[in-house]
Structure formats: C-alpha cells, structure tokens
Design an enzyme around this catalytic site. Structure first.
Site, PDB file in Angstrom:
ATOM      1  N   LYS A 293     -11.858  -0.269   4.555  1.00 11.93           N
ATOM      2  CA  LYS A 293     -12.131  -1.272   3.611  1.00 11.93           C
ATOM      3  C   LYS A 293     -13.183  -2.057   3.752  1.00 11.93           C
ATOM      4  O   LYS A 293     -14.183  -1.797   4.068  1.00 11.93           O
ATOM      5  CB  LYS A 293     -10.704  -1.740   3.083  1.00 11.93           C
TER       6      LYS A 293
ATOM      7  N   TYR B 241       0.925  -1.164   0.068  1.00 11.97           N
ATOM      8  CA  TYR B 241      -0.166   0.019  -0.066  1.00 11.97           C
ATOM      9  C   TYR B 241       0.913   1.479  -0.107  1.00 11.97           C
ATOM     10  O   TYR B 241       1.836   1.355   0.742  1.00 11.97           O
ATOM     11  CB  TYR B 241      -0.976   0.055   1.182  1.00 11.97           C
TER      12      TYR B 241
ATOM     13  N   ASP C 185      -0.510  -7.215   6.865  1.00 12.98           N
ATOM     14  CA  ASP C 185      -1.650  -6.426   6.762  1.00 12.98           C
ATOM     15  C   ASP C 185      -2.588  -7.228   6.086  1.00 12.98           C
ATOM     16  O   ASP C 185      -2.479  -7.566   4.850  1.00 12.98           O
ATOM     17  CB  ASP C 185      -1.010  -5.191   5.766  1.00 12.98           C
TER      18      ASP C 185
END
Ligand SMILES: *Cc1c(COP(=O)(O)O)cnc(C)c1O
Length: 384
Positions: free
Chosen positions: A201, A104, A176
């Site tokens: 999310k 990310y 993650d």
C-alpha cells in the site's frame, strides 16, 4: 548509515541504502540475487549463509523498516498477509486473539478460515471502545490486534490506552499500521509490541509491488519473529526489496500530497447532495478526530463515504474515468472500492451489515493527481 540516527527521519529515508557498498560507492544499494553464500572457512560466515535466512538487499530494507517504526527489528515479507500469517504462527492452539471488528477482510479470512482450524480462537471487538476491549479479555486471551484507523470505516482506537491495558493483562499488542505508515503514526512509541504493514500500500506506493513487514519493539520478540520468518520462508525477494527501498525514499512527499488532497476531497464530498455521510478522521466532527490528533501527525489519505443508494454507488463506479474501480490503496493512482463486494466480501453478510459495510459504502484511496481533476471525476460520476 554511519551516525545516521542524528538525521531527521525524512533524511534517513532519502538516504536509505546509500553507503551500503563501500567498494563501489554506489548510491543506490545493490540487488544481490544470490540464493547462497560462500563460507570463508569451516565455522565462519560473511554474515550471510542462505537467501531465505538473510540477504544483503533485504537487510538494508529490514534495517530501514526498524528505523522507520523505531523498533528493534524489522522483517520483510512477500506480502502483508505473509507478514500477518508468520506473526500468527507465534501463537498456540487454545490461545485467544482479540481483533478489531473494523478489520482488513484478508486478516479476518486467514484467522477465521485457517488459524481457527489449528485451535486459535478469535473474538472481534470494537477497538475504538477501550472499555469494550477490556471487557472482552479472558484468561485465554494472548493478544490484541488493532487497525487504527479502522478499515473501511476509519474509526480511531486509543493506542496508548490499549497498550496500557495489554501490558496490564499481559497481552501482545499488535497494530496494523498500513493505513497510517510510520510517518503519521508510530505505535511502538505508544506501547505496541509489534507493528504489521502491507507494504503493498503506501510504503510501496505505486501499485506495482506486493510486500509486507513486521517490526518488533524488543530484540527478544524480534528474534522470535525472525525464527518464524526463517522457518516458514515467506521472505521478500532481493529485487522487490530493492524496489521497496526505492519507494520508501519518496514516501514523505507522496504522503504529504495524498493527505492534503484527501482532506480537501473529504470536505467537498460532505457538500454533495448524493453523499449521505463521509468518514474521514481529519473532519472535526469525526468521533475520533481529537484522539487521532493526539496520537498521530496526520489523518491519512483514505476517505470512505456513503451515497444515497446502491444504484448510485454502482453507477459511480462505472462512470469514473480518472479514478480506477479497483481494490487496494496507498498508491500514486487514486482507486475507488466497494468494500462489501471486494475487500470485505469474506465477512459474513449479517456481520458486514451490522458494521455498516453495505452496498452504499465506498472507499476512496487518494493518489497524487491534481485535486481538481479528482473532484471533477467524482462530480461527473455522482451526477448519474
Ligand atoms: C492490504 C492489507 C493487508 C494485506 O496485505 P497484502 O499485501 O495485500 O497481503 C493487511 N492489512 C491491511 C490494513 C491492508 O490494507
């Protein structure tokens, strides 16, 4: 919930917060906005003293997060980056961190833009290659941070093998798990030490909430992370804790639909002449397909694909009417992203191109709309 652990995970999620208020019998847990709590007597506490240190609504959520990931301690933060930042404060100047190169963009930014100023060293490796990770470990390495599947190319890392490596080399193993959620993949059960989430999310799932989470495997590490959370204060508000509790109740239903539609769209995209390559770990020819089948119970709802030109990518983004051209992922509304200029813009251009994140690469977050409508929207957008 009393005796709750004998129920299935989906049942426990649906019941999250129920029975938390015996006085009223409320089914939906209470939002307690109080920033401070009265002490019954000197030296006594109700268990709550001050809002940053602990809040009843946040506690319901945090216990739910720990249960979901099968960890000892869950902690809720005001965003995924707040959770990651708090976790990074665990390290000291001179410590070296190994991270997935398919990562990310915001994680890259906080590590390279901020933590390196305090002496943390960061190294990026292809974490889908366990041998490459092993070769990159030095005597200064303290932790490995992995996203699997990766972002945006959806490469799959062997979490059990990496856990073994981390245990052997005494590294903190951080995963993650934003793209998968604990319903599809539970890294702590595969040997990870900490799981990170952007609950903005899939967990939140409605594009209406910013939140983050950390879940620690052991109570000892959980206590250390709680110390960091309480000391620095990026906690999730009681109101947003309640909203996330409500969202989590329907996560299994949302995710099931999103994954099924993503698989269908991935297969359809493969057949479009304007699409050069599709990245979806549910496709049998995806290099991580067998591995993800072993370590997860689903393939997720993220599909990346490469079109035949930057002009095509641009036109598609401008022509879609149902799907929104927007950052983020995991919500009930489908979104299409151009990672090179949005989520991954902070990664230097050469590095981005080396990884394959160019102006032809698009990332689709599949929502809960009817698959046929999404397909039609993509078809008319690709027709150009
Ligand atoms: C979005 C995201 C983050 C950051 O979370 P925020 O809630 O936006 O702060 C971290 N990791 C991954 C994989 C993400 O998708």
């Amino acid at each position: 919930m009393e005796n709750g652990l004998c129920y299935h995970l989906h049942t426990r999620l649906a019941q999250l917060g129920n029975h938390s208020d015996p006085a009223t019998g409320a089914i939906s847990c209470a939002i307690t906005p109080s920033a401070t709590f009265r002490h019954p007597a000197v030296g006594q506490s109700t268990g709550f003293d001050y809002g940053r240190s602990g809040n009843p609504t946040r506690q319901v959520l945090e216990e739910g997060l720990a249960d979901l990931e099968n960890g000892a301690r869950g902690l809720a933060f005001s965003s995924g980056m707040a959770a990651l930042t708090t976790l990074l404060l665990h390290f000291q100047s001179g410590d070296e961190l190994l991270l997935s190169q398919d990562l990310y963009g915001g994680t890259y930014r906080v590590v390279d833009g901020i933590f390196t100023q305090f002496g943390l060293k960061a190294n990026y490796v292809d974490t889908t290659d366990t041998a490459a990770v092993s070769a990159a470990v030095t005597t200064q390495t303290r932790a490995l941070l992995v996203e699997s599947p990766g972002n945006p190319l959806l490469g799959v890392a062997d979490l059990a093998a990496l856990a073994e490596l981390c245990q052997h080399r005494k590294l903190l193993f951080i995963v993650d798990n934003t793209f998968m959620t604990p319903l599809l993949q539970r890294p702590l059960e595969l040997g990870a030490d900490v799981v990170v989430h952007s609950a903005t999310k899939f967990m939140g799932g409605h594009n209406d909430l910013s939140a983050g989470a950390l879940v620690a495997r052991t109570a000892e590490l959980g206590e250390r992370l709680y110390f960091l959370q309480n000391s620095t204060g990026a906690v999730l508000s009681p109101q947003d804790s309640w909203l996330l509790i409500r969202s989590l109740k329907t996560l299994p239903l949302r995710l099931e639909r999103q994954c099924a539609t993503a698989a269908e769209l991935a297969r359809w995209l493969e057949q479009q002449p304007q699409v050069m390559q599709v990245y979806y770990p549910g496709l049998p020819q995806h290099p991580g397909h067998q591995l993800i089948r072993r370590q997860a119970t689903g393939f997720g709802a993220m599909v990346s694909f490469r079109v035949d030109s930057p002009v095509r990518a641009r036109e598609l983004l401008e022509r879609i009417r149902l799907i929104s051209f927007a950052e983020s992922l995991g919500g009930v509304e489908s979104l299409l992203t151009l990672p090179a200029v949005q989520t991954h813009a902070d990664i230097p251009r050469e590095e981005r191109l080396r990884l394959g994140i160019d102006d032809c690469l698009l990332r689709l977050s599949v929502g809960i709309e009817e698959a046929e409508d999404l397909r039609h929207d993509l078809a008319q957008g690709l027709a150009g």
